[in-house]
Scaffold this motif. Structure first.
Motif, PDB file in Angstrom:
ATOM      1  N   MET A  69     -38.429  -0.801 -29.022  1.00  0.00           N
ATOM      2  CA  MET A  69     -39.701  -0.590 -28.337  1.00  0.00           C
ATOM      3  C   MET A  69     -39.819  -1.581 -27.184  1.00  0.00           C
ATOM      4  SD  MET A  69     -40.946   1.915 -29.974  1.00  0.00           S
ATOM      5  CE  MET A  69     -42.608   1.934 -29.289  1.00  0.00           C
ATOM      6  N   LYS A  70     -40.555  -1.222 -26.150  1.00  0.00           N
ATOM      7  CA  LYS A  70     -40.679  -2.075 -24.967  1.00  0.00           C
ATOM      8  C   LYS A  70     -41.264  -3.441 -25.309  1.00  0.00           C
ATOM      9  CE  LYS A  70     -41.191   1.706 -21.640  1.00  0.00           C
ATOM     10  NZ  LYS A  70     -42.043   2.263 -20.553  1.00  0.00           N
ATOM     11  N   ILE A  71     -42.164  -3.507 -26.280  1.00  0.00           N
ATOM     12  CA  ILE A  71     -42.851  -4.764 -26.574  1.00  0.00           C
ATOM     13  C   ILE A  71     -41.929  -5.764 -27.257  1.00  0.00           C
ATOM     14  CG2 ILE A  71     -45.106  -3.663 -26.759  1.00  0.00           C
ATOM     15  CD1 ILE A  71     -44.769  -3.645 -29.783  1.00  0.00           C
ATOM     16  N   LYS A  72     -40.757  -5.344 -27.685  1.00  0.00           N
ATOM     17  CA  LYS A  72     -39.859  -6.246 -28.382  1.00  0.00           C
ATOM     18  C   LYS A  72     -38.954  -7.026 -27.446  1.00  0.00           C
ATOM     19  CE  LYS A  72     -39.758  -3.801 -32.796  1.00  0.00           C
ATOM     20  NZ  LYS A  72     -38.908  -3.257 -33.873  1.00  0.00           N
ATOM     21  N   TYR A  73     -39.053  -6.817 -26.159  1.00  0.00           N
ATOM     22  CA  TYR A  73     -38.260  -7.582 -25.209  1.00  0.00           C
ATOM     23  C   TYR A  73     -39.084  -8.764 -24.701  1.00  0.00           C
ATOM     24  CZ  TYR A  73     -34.860  -3.800 -25.111  1.00  0.00           C
ATOM     25  OH  TYR A  73     -33.915  -2.871 -25.468  1.00  0.00           O
ATOM     26  N   PRO A  74     -38.484  -9.957 -24.523  1.00  0.00           N
ATOM     27  CA  PRO A  74     -39.219 -11.126 -24.030  1.00  0.00           C
ATOM     28  C   PRO A  74     -39.573 -10.969 -22.554  1.00  0.00           C
ATOM     29  CG  PRO A  74     -36.905 -11.630 -24.230  1.00  0.00           C
ATOM     30  CD  PRO A  74     -37.077 -10.269 -24.820  1.00  0.00           C
ATOM     31  N   LYS A  75     -40.425 -11.830 -22.078  1.00  0.00           N
ATOM     32  CA  LYS A  75     -40.880 -11.796 -20.695  1.00  0.00           C
ATOM     33  C   LYS A  75     -40.214 -12.851 -19.825  1.00  0.00           C
ATOM     34  CE  LYS A  75     -43.875  -8.421 -20.734  1.00  0.00           C
ATOM     35  NZ  LYS A  75     -43.708  -7.230 -19.856  1.00  0.00           N
ATOM     36  N   GLN A  76     -39.501 -13.790 -20.407  1.00  0.00           N
ATOM     37  CA  GLN A  76     -38.838 -14.847 -19.644  1.00  0.00           C
ATOM     38  C   GLN A  76     -37.409 -15.023 -20.153  1.00  0.00           C
ATOM     39  OE1 GLN A  76     -41.479 -18.197 -20.239  1.00  0.00           O
ATOM     40  NE2 GLN A  76     -42.529 -17.815 -18.302  1.00  0.00           N
ATOM     41  N   PHE A  77     -36.504 -15.278 -19.222  1.00  0.00           N
ATOM     42  CA  PHE A  77     -35.094 -15.470 -19.567  1.00  0.00           C
ATOM     43  C   PHE A  77     -34.577 -16.744 -18.906  1.00  0.00           C
ATOM     44  CE2 PHE A  77     -35.725 -10.929 -20.104  1.00  0.00           C
ATOM     45  CZ  PHE A  77     -35.095 -10.691 -21.308  1.00  0.00           C
ATOM     46  N   PHE A  78     -34.054 -17.655 -19.734  1.00  0.00           N
ATOM     47  CA  PHE A  78     -33.484 -18.907 -19.268  1.00  0.00           C
ATOM     48  C   PHE A  78     -32.001 -18.932 -19.604  1.00  0.00           C
ATOM     49  CE2 PHE A  78     -37.350 -21.198 -18.242  1.00  0.00           C
ATOM     50  CZ  PHE A  78     -38.313 -20.527 -18.979  1.00  0.00           C
TER      51      PHE A  78
END
Length: 821
Positions: A69-78
């Motif tokens: 589902m779309k909500i399971k992806y984080p919003k920030q990537f380091f």
């Protein structure tokens, strides 16, 4: 997890991350300022580091390719790294720098917007570290576009099945009702994913191994990419045509996503004579250096022998030109400043005369075939590609000579549509050790007697090492066959186009071991499949074209090999052993079998004949080793002493390419071999080295045994049937057996019934009954003059007298014969 969210604590890969490492006050430096910190040297190090350390496995775990589902992806990537992995002492990286807040994740479910990405820079070497972790189910293309691995695998399957990326994106947009990023961006992101995938491009057949004794070669003329001939600069005079294969192929695609444009990209690959390598599997090629001498096609000083063959390319081009419409030909004449009046034949004749000029030739070639010269391919008889070469210039025997001379072991038999030209050119390039010999690659000495015998169909040239490996004491002996003979033959479609009468000695039909088995059109069938992708492959940039085509052909090889193994194992009712198959030292598939607690034995899987229309094997005549071969292989079975020599470094493979077959019962037999060789198996039933031979086919207990009295079913007695069978008998080493075929035919006539009833009586397919009836009918018609003929005058008088005596009346003295009702 490779991504890191602010105010979150993660522990991954043995390395701890705390809240203090990524505080909520993250840097918000805009992308332009971030880019100003980068330099080409640092980016080059980043590309090399990611290519080495961030490889994606070819077989991805299921959990990373499943839908989310779309909500399971984080919003920030380091980036995962906090210290420089290349500098001495591993200094800490600088604080994370914001690249963008508007990155997007493209998935099968739609788009996820407003993603923030960050990178870090090493203060000492200026190397840039970014997020690149496949275990999270994502692929980072350029810090602005992420593809889910599910979408990447879906694109891979579509490209393999001849569906372009743009069409897939169109379908997803219509399905999800969202506007996706541009097709080019998604396509380049997919190519970047393929470049990072840790694929082993072995390019070998599980049956033929790394060094196939028999190969088929051809050119796909329609597989081209746009290329201006004027952009190809002449190489230095001392350039020999040698290329580093790994350097070329590793630099093709990985740098995409790191540089703003191709002009700034130091890894960009442009077509050139000095840096354009073919692809040959790592085990098949001689070394990491391969040949590509396309630049010598423009030299104007060919040898006298080769000059006679120089018109082959023009002839091919004229043939293609004759297929064009008159409007196309007239337009081409106008472009070449040639008179456009007259019929199409007149125009083609003028073009042919003017094609002696390189400028006119290039214009005609570019109009008919595109700018590049197509791509050359070498395949084994099972349809597995071993080598591909993307030509910069028009086709020539030089292309295939480059590939063959780059191989570790020269094939014993090469099949090509211009066999004489290939043999002449290759032998001229290596005069001190002729590659094609004896008889310049012909099957027999080109004497008038041999040519006449071949023309009359009376010449047969046996190559027994295709069935049974010979002692490899000869110089340059092939490791599979043990023979140092190398022949080049015509494929069946082009063998009649040869103008030299001696070329009749290059026909496949002269070799009993290849006749009826070798599908010389396997290359055409391979091209028919690959041609379906030309509509989008031919519009790609040259480097993209060659890289992606290599990947598609690799998957074709993988699927073909798996289907080949499944067919063999399934026919032997041993499909469960598929996952236990490994490769021998020569690259042939073997099944490991534990014979005792300390010793492991193996058996070689011999593939079925790769015919497109009938996959049955056509073996050779029975050999003199029948008495020992008919028994199950044991340690006590007598064997020939054919130990491996220094020319065959590790001959852990069956003694032949194709097994022989027992003539009496139709079962394949194992010819004796060296004790160190695994025993080869026929394609119908698998066996272990110390097990009992499986039957060629199971006995059908429902079919009654033929008794002594044959009249009720066949209306002929046993003596008559035996005479008929002996009269029709011909040499044959495969099929149902001639005795059975004649019984089927006689039963069909005697019963006056349909094929459906006959096929049930003999428990065989209806189509087979149809084929047998027509085959035996033709055999009977062939001998009708020997069995049934009108008697002579003397015989007529004797026959008529006999009828009159039998009837007791002179009325019957004019009868010559009778038919039983």
């Amino acid at each position: 997890m490779g991504f890191l969210c602010q105010s979150m604590s993660r522990e991954k890969h043995g390395e701890k991350y705390t809240k203090d490492l990524f505080k909520s006050e993250v840097p918000t430096t805009p992308s332009s300022e971030a880019c100003s910190l980068l330099n080409t040297t640092g980016m080059k190090r980043s590309v090399q580091y990611i290519f080495k350390e961030k490889k994606i496995p070819e077989a991805l775990p299921k959990e990373v390719t499943t839908s989310r589902m779309k909500i399971k992806y984080p919003k920030q990537f380091f980036p995962l790294e906090t210290t420089c992995q290349l500098c001495t002492g591993h200094p800490s990286l600088a604080d994370a720098v914001l690249v963008t807040k508007k990155a997007r994740i493209v998935s099968m479910m739609g788009l996820i917007d407003n993603i923030s990405t960050y990178h870090r820079i090493c203060p000492q070497c200026n190397m840039v570290y970014r997020y690149q972790e496949w275990k999270d189910g994502l692929h980072n293309f350029d810090n602005h576009i992420f593809l889910t691995l599910e979408l990447c695998v879906f694109l891979r399957e579509n490209v393999t099945n001849h569906v372009s990326v743009s069409r897939v994106v169109d379908s997803l947009e219509g399905l999800r009702g969202e506007k996706f990023p541009s097709r080019d961006v998604i396509f380049h992101a997919y190519c970047h994913f393929e470049a990072l995938t840790d694929t082993d491009y072995t390019y070998s057949c599980v049956s033929c191994g790394f060094y196939p004794p028999v190969v088929v070669m051809d050119l796909l003329r329609k597989g081209v990419f746009k290329l201006a001939v004027s952009d190809l600069k002449a190489p230095p005079d001392d350039f020999s045509g040698e290329h580093d294969i790994e350097t070329f192929w590793n630099s093709a695609m990985i740098s995409r996503g790191f540089f703003q444009s191709s002009a700034d990209n130091p890894f960009t690959v442009n077509p050139s004579y000095e840096h354009w390598a073919p692809w040959i599997g790592s085990e098949t090629r001689r070394s990491g250096t391969v040949l590509n001498t396309d630049f010598k096609k423009v030299r104007t000083c060919p040898s006298s022998a080769e000059a006679q063959l120089s018109s082959v390319t023009e002839d091919h081009l004229i043939d293609e030109l004759a297929k064009q419409k008159v409007g196309v030909v007239r337009k081409l004449c106008r472009a070449c400043n040639i008179d456009t009046k007259g019929s199409r034949l007149d125009l083609i004749t003028r073009l042919k005369e003017n094609m002696k000029s390189r400028q006119t030739y290039d214009k005609v070639f570019q109009s008919i075939w595109g700018a590049s010269g197509g791509w050359s391919v070498i395949l084994c008889p099972h349809g597995i590609a071993y080598s591909i070469k993307f030509n910069l210039r028009a086709e020539s025997p030089r292309d295939f000579a480059d590939l063959l001379l780059s191989w570790k072991h020269f094939p014993n038999v090469c099949v090509y549509d211009f066999a004489r030209g290939l043999a002449t050119h290759t032998n001229l390039r290596v005069p001190h050790s002729l590659p094609f010999q004896p008889y310049e690659g012909r099957l027999s000495e080109p004497t008038e007697e041999n040519v006449k015998a071949a023309r009359d169909g009376k010449l047969q040239v046996s190559l027994p090492w295709l069935h049974e490996r010979v002692h490899c004491g000869e110089e340059n002996a092939h490791p599979v066959t043990g023979s140092s003979e190398h022949y080049v033959l015509y494929d069946r479609f082009h063998e009649k186009n040869a103008t030299d009468p001696k070329d009749i000695l290059r026909r496949v039909q002269l070799v009993p071991e290849l006749k009826g088995w070798l599908n010389s059109q396997v290359a055409e069938q391979f091209f028919a499949k690959m041609r379906k992708s030309n509509y989008f492959f031919n519009n790609m940039a040259p480097s993209t074209h060659v890289f992606l085509m290599r990947s598609v052909i690799h998957r074709h090889n993988t699927f073909t090999n798996r289907a080949l193994l499944e067919r063999q194992l399934n026919s032997g009712r041993r499909l469960e052993l598929l996952n236990t198959i490994t490769l021998s030292a020569l690259g042939q598939a073997v099944i490991a079998q534990q014979s005792d607690a300390s010793k492991q034995q193996s058996t070689t899987v011999v593939a079925q004949a790769p015919s497109a229309t009938r996959p049955e094997l056509t073996p050779a005549e029975p050999r003199s080793t029948e008495s020992t071969a008919a028994q199950p292989p044991t340690d006590e079975t007598p064997t020939h002493d054919v130990g491996p020599s220094h020319h065959c470094p590790d001959s852990s493979v069956g003694q032949g390419l194709f097994p022989s077959m027992d003539h009496q019962d139709g079962r394949q037999k194992l010819a004796p071999s060296h004790p160190s060789f695994p025993k080869p198996l026929h394609s119908g039933a698998l066996q272990t080295q110390f097990g009992t031979r499986a039957p060629y086919c199971p006995l059908n207990q429902q079919v009654p045994v033929v008794l002594s009295d044959l009249r009720p079913d066949f209306r002929l007695n046993r003596q008559t049937l035996t005479y008929l069978i002996n009269t029709l008998r011909e040499d044959r080493d495969h099929g149902w057996g001639q005795d059975l075929e004649i019984l089927v035919f006689i039963f069909c006539l005697a019963s006056a019934t349909s094929y459906r009833v006959v096929c049930r009586a003999f428990d065989m397919p209806r189509s087979t009954v149809h084929m047998i009836v027509h085959k035996v009918s033709k055999l009977l018609l062939r001998i009708k003059r020997k069995v049934t003929h009108f008697p002579s005058l003397e015989e007529l008088e004797e026959i008529s007298t006999g009828f009159a005596n039998l009837a007791g009346s002179p009325v019957f003295s004019s009868i010559a014969g009778s038919i039983q009702a």
